[in-house]
Structure formats: structure tokens, C-alpha cells
Design an enzyme around this catalytic site. Structure first.
Site, short mmCIF file in Angstrom:
data_model
loop_
_atom_site.label_atom_id
_atom_site.label_comp_id
_atom_site.label_asym_id
_atom_site.label_seq_id
_atom_site.Cartn_x
_atom_site.Cartn_y
_atom_site.Cartn_z
N GLU A 176 0.75 -1.44 0.03
CA GLU A 176 0.01 0.12 0.13
C GLU A 176 0.84 1.29 0.02
O GLU A 176 0.87 2.08 0.95
CB GLU A 176 -1.02 0.00 1.16
CG GLU A 176 -1.87 -1.15 1.27
CD GLU A 176 -3.01 -1.13 2.30
OE1 GLU A 176 -2.98 -0.14 3.02
OE2 GLU A 176 -3.82 -1.94 2.30
N GLU A 384 -5.15 -8.51 0.71
CA GLU A 384 -5.60 -8.11 2.29
C GLU A 384 -7.22 -8.08 2.04
O GLU A 384 -7.65 -7.29 1.13
CB GLU A 384 -5.22 -7.11 2.91
CG GLU A 384 -3.83 -7.06 3.55
CD GLU A 384 -3.33 -5.72 3.98
OE1 GLU A 384 -4.12 -4.87 4.75
OE2 GLU A 384 -2.09 -5.52 4.25
C1 FCB Z 1 -4.40 -2.08 5.69
C2 FCB Z 1 -2.85 -2.34 6.16
C3 FCB Z 1 -2.81 -3.29 7.26
C4 FCB Z 1 -4.08 -3.12 7.92
C5 FCB Z 1 -5.40 -2.89 7.45
C6 FCB Z 1 -6.36 -2.82 8.44
O1 FCB Z 1 -4.35 -0.68 5.04
O2 FCB Z 1 -2.12 -2.60 5.15
O3 FCB Z 1 -1.72 -3.36 7.74
O4 FCB Z 1 -3.86 -2.20 8.96
O5 FCB Z 1 -5.38 -1.99 6.59
#
Ligand code: FCB
Length: 482
Positions: A176, A384
Site C-alpha cells: 500500500e 488483504e
Molecule cells: C491496511 C494495512 C494493514 C491493516 C489493514 C486494516 O491498510 O495494510 O496493515 O492495517 O489496513
């Protein structure tokens, strides 16, 4: 939603994700020095409740138990990040062998349990020394706004690849980069907490460059079977209305959230409208002639992190900073959107998670199909996805989290829909394996499928973990029963 017949491809990779600073603790052990997140979390007022990652989930000492737990839950893959200051404390020069050994032992334990390791090289814990450096002397600090940091990253990537390349096949350069650039240097809600719009744009470029140089360093050090990609958090940006003003707000945020990365990464160019929208701030002369060619490296996969879509509109009249949220990433009087500060963010109607983020799986289907079109031939991973809820243990110690199961069910059905429509999705990593340090929210937000009692460090798999384990074992989406 009935989920009969929702089966995933047989070799689909089912995993869970974590990040070093969020779980490891032991921040002063084994030769590790401070990262920007150590400094930030120890600065009063930056993290809710004054929480820090000093102990976190104590994973640095409990990793064997954590791997055993993953195996018991039936995970097939584990995405974790390497802490840069643990392996190269000052961000330059020789590595610390003990730091590399920690990750090598972790990887060996995963492989012994038949769990595929997926390494992320940078999940936000820049060695403090690189932020404290002032290479060009013009800014409030060094760090990602400085070009040299990209070269430092490539060197670090090569070090880790040399150490783990014989046993790790899946590599992610950055996690990210939007958050690193725009929350770290724009709104300042993430480390290092700077609020300089131009520094945020410079950081975005140098993160892109770090990725490109990092891929080159990885390819030079890794065997041909290695698969190398990046994890972006693309935003499914939607206009509040179909008015020309709201469509323009959508275009602006799409440029700053998405195309500032996918432009150079996939096409080797920055979008013209982004340059125009920010022309009053910078002429982008920090982009040097050969940079774009260096950034556009062939990708073996694209990682997508998805939580919720964004609904935006043009500001009408006076902006009330307390009303619609700017971005869903914490409150700051400073905008993370250089040049488009006046765009307003709205909540989509409906259910919200404990982060205040809307539950809307349609954005995930949209993004998967969008990147199928924009990056043809590049396999996709959801690196994620997950949700925070206020999980509490029952008197018998068990933790029941039906909201999370419903969230996961909806989002996995959305992934399945994208696959049916032609998206080449190869795997899914639930965020997160464990409850952990949720950045500026500290330990107040629980994203884990495993509950962590921070007093005792006991791990309790929530009902969602059992549910997810069933999915990993069968490849069939189980019902989201309560
Ligand atoms: C993302 C991050 C991760 C976590 C989630 C909820 O942006 O990559 O580390 O904090 O959000």
C-alpha cells in the site's frame, strides 16, 4: 445469501496476512533499531491510547506457536512482512545476521507445516535513520520524499532475497504505497506524521521507483521460479451523483488513489490529469528521464488490498471538516489528497464495521474486473481483506464473531463472481491472522480471526477462524450461519 456451488479453483491459495510492526514486538532486540513507526507511536498524541508496537503480539518470541496455530487452522499460505530495521538497522550497509536468521527460521517452520510463505519487503517500518537523513536539505526530513530512499530499498531487497531466496517463492515489494505516501506525508495520520502535500507526491514517486529498482534487485538475486509483485490498495471510487462536478471529484481521487501508481507501474507514465491537478504545487521535476522505464517492470502478480469503496462529491459551499469523512483513515485537519483537498467523502448507506468503514463487497468485484482489463495476463491476489469488530470473549473464553463471518462470506462471494466473469484470481489472504496493532488506532481495533488477549498473549481462534479453515480445506464457500 445462498452459497451453493460456490467452489474455488483447486489450487487457489488460502492464507492470512500480518505485518512486522503490527505483531512482532521486541523492537529493541536482536540488533533492531527504531523505525519511523517506533518514533511515531512514542510521540504523544499520535496513536490512540498511547499504544506502541513495543510488545504487540510478541510474535518475535511466539512464532513457533503461531505457525502451529496456522497449521491447525488449515492455512495454506502466510503473508508476513520483514522488518527493515531488524535486518538492516540503519537502512544502509551490511545486514544483521540475527535479523535474517529470525525470518529464515520462520520460513523453515512454515515450509515444515506445508504453508507457503509470501514475503512483503516493506509494510511501512522505514528505518528511522533514513527518515532522519536530510540528503537535499530542503525538507523537514528525509524518508520517501528523497530519491536516495528508493536506492536504499533496492539494496535492502537484494539483501533479503539473498538470504531467503532459496526457500521463498512469493515476493511483494511494497504494501500500500498510497498509505506510506499520503497518510505518512500528507494527512500525517501515519508515520512519520508529516503534513507536506508536495512531499507526499514526491514520496509516491520514490515509492514507485523503489518498487521498480526493488524488482530489478530481486530478479538479479532470485531463482527464475520466484514470483514478484506489489500490493496496492486501489480505491473503488464512486461519485455521489452523476453531476459533472461529482464525476470530476471521482476522476481526481481516482488519479491520486489509483492511477498515480498504476500509471507508472503498468503503462510507464504518470496520468496527464494528475500532473494538471497538481501543477500549482509541483512541476514533478523530481521524476527523472529514466525513472518511468525503471518503474514499469513486468509483474508476476498484482496484489489487491480491499476493505470498502469510497463515495465522493465536489464540495458545495463551505466545507464542514467535521461532517463527511475525508478518507476513512483517521482524522486530521490535513488532507491526504494534494491539489484535491476540497473533495468530500461520504458513507455509502448501510452497515459499518468497527472502523466505520462500509460493508460493500461490490467494490471488490469491480476492482478485480477493472485490473483484469488494465493488467491483462497478470494474475491477481487479494493480499488483504477483512474487517474489525468489537470482539469480546464469552464467559467460557470462546469468541464468536458472526459479523466477520458475514463480511468474509460476502466478500468471497464477490471474488467468486469476479472469477466467473473472467478475473484470474489466484489466492486470498485474510487480514488478519491475529488481532494486532492497528496503526494510529493502536490495539482498539480487532481485525484478527484469532483473538489476542494482550495481558496474557493467549490466542483464541474466533468462530471466523474455524469457518475460514473449513473453506481452506474444501475450497467451497461455507454458509455464513450465525
Ligand atoms: C491496511 C494495512 C494493514 C491493516 C489493514 C486494516 O491498510 O495494510 O496493515 O492495517 O489496513
Amino acid at each position: 445469501m445462498p452459497s451453493a456451488n460456490l467452489s474455488f479453483p483447486p489450487d487457489f491459495l488460502w492464507g492470512a496476512a500480518t505485518a512486522a510492526y503490527q505483531i512482532e514486538g521486541a523492537t529493541q532486540e536482536g540488533g533492531r533499531t527504531s523505525s519511523i513507526w517506533d518514533t511515531f507511536s512514542h510521540t504523544p498524541g499520535k496513536v490512540l491510547g498511547g499504544d506502541t508496537g513495543d510488545t504487540a503480539c510478541d510474535h518475535y518470541h511466539r512464532w513457533r506457536d503461531d505457525v502451529r496455530l496456522m497449521a491447525e487452522l488449515g492455512l495454506r499460505s502466510y503473508r508476513f512482512s520483514v522488518s527493515w530495521p531488524r535486518v538492516q538497522p540503519t537502512g544502509r550497509g551490511p545486514a544483521v545476521q540475527r535479523g535474517l536468521d529470525f525470518y529464515r527460521e520462520l520460513v523453515d517452520e512454515l515450509l515444515a507445516h506445508d504453508i507457503t510463505p509470501a514475503v512483503t519487503l516493506y509494510h511501512w517500518d522505514l528505518p528511522q535513520e533514513l527518515e532522519s537523513a536530510f540528503p537535499s536539505g530542503h525538507a523537514a526530513g528525509g524518508g520517501w520524499p528523497e530519491r536516495d530512499t528508493a536506492h536504499r530499498f533496492a539494496e535492502y531487497a537484494g539483501i533479503v532475497a539473498e538470504a531467503l531466496g532459496d526457500r521463498v517463492a512469493r515476493w511483494t515489494t511494497l504494501n500500500e504505497p498510497w498509505c506510506s505516501a499520503f497518510l505518512g506525508y500528507g494527512s500525517g495520520v501515519h508515520a512519520p506524521g508529516r503534513t507536506e502535500p508536495v512531499a507526499a507526491l514526491r514520496a509516491a514517486h520514490h515509492l514507485n521507483l523503489a518498487h521498480g529498482l526493488g524488482v530489478q534487485a530481486l530478479r538479479a538475486a532470485l531463482p527464475a521460479r520466484a514470483r514478484i509483485g506489489i500490493s496496492l490498495n486501489p480505491s473503488a471510487v464512486r461519485p455521489l451523483t452523476a453531476s459533472a462536478e461529482d464525476l470530476d471529484a471521482q476522476r481526481r481521487i481516482d488519479a491520486l488513489a489509483n492511477r498515480v501508481f498504476t500509471g507508472p507501474l503498468l503503462k510507464g507514465t504518470y496520468p496527464q490529469d494528475l500532473l494538471t491537478d497538481t501543477a500549482h504545487l509541483t512541476d514533478w521535476s523530481f521524476v527523472r528521464p529514466d525513472d518511468l522505464a525503471a518503474i514499469k517492470q513486468p509483474l508476476d502478480f498484482l496484489g489487491i488490498n480491499y476493505y470498502a469503496p469510497a463515495v465522493v462529491s465536489a464540495a458545495s459551499g463551505e466545507v464542514d471538516p467535521s461532517a463527511p469523512r475525508r478518507d476513512g483513515h483517521g482524522d486530521s485537519p490535513h488532507s491526504p489528497w494534494p491539489g484535491s483537498e476540497s473533495v468530500l467523502f461520504h458513507h455509502a448507506p448501510g452497515e459499518l464495521t468497527a472502523m466505520g468503514w462500509p460493508v460493500d463487497p461490490t467494490g471488490l468485484t469491480d476492482l478485480l474486473l477493472q485490473y483484469t482489463a488494465e493488467a491483462p495476463g497478470v494474475p491477481l491476489f487479494i493480499t488483504e481483506n477483512g474487517a474489525a469488530y468489537d470482539d469480546k470473549p464469552n464467559p467460557d473464553g470462546s469468541v464468536h464473531d458472526p459479523e466477520r463471518v458475514r463480511y468474509l462470506h460476502g466478500h468471497l462471494a464477490a471474488v467468486h463472481q469476479a472469477i466467473r466473469a473472467g478475473a484470474d484470481v489466484r489466492g486470498y489472504y485474510l487480514w488478519s491472522l491475529l488481532d494486532n496493532f492497528e496503526w494510529s488506532y493502536g490495539y482498539s481495533k480487532r481485525f484478527g480471526m484469532v483473538y489476542v488477549d494482550y495481558e496474557t498473549q493467549a490466542r483464541v481462534p474466533k468462530s471466523s477462524a474455524r469457518w475460514y479453515g473449513k473453506l481452506a480445506a474444501t475450497g467451497e464457500l461455507p454458509e455464513a450461519e450465525d
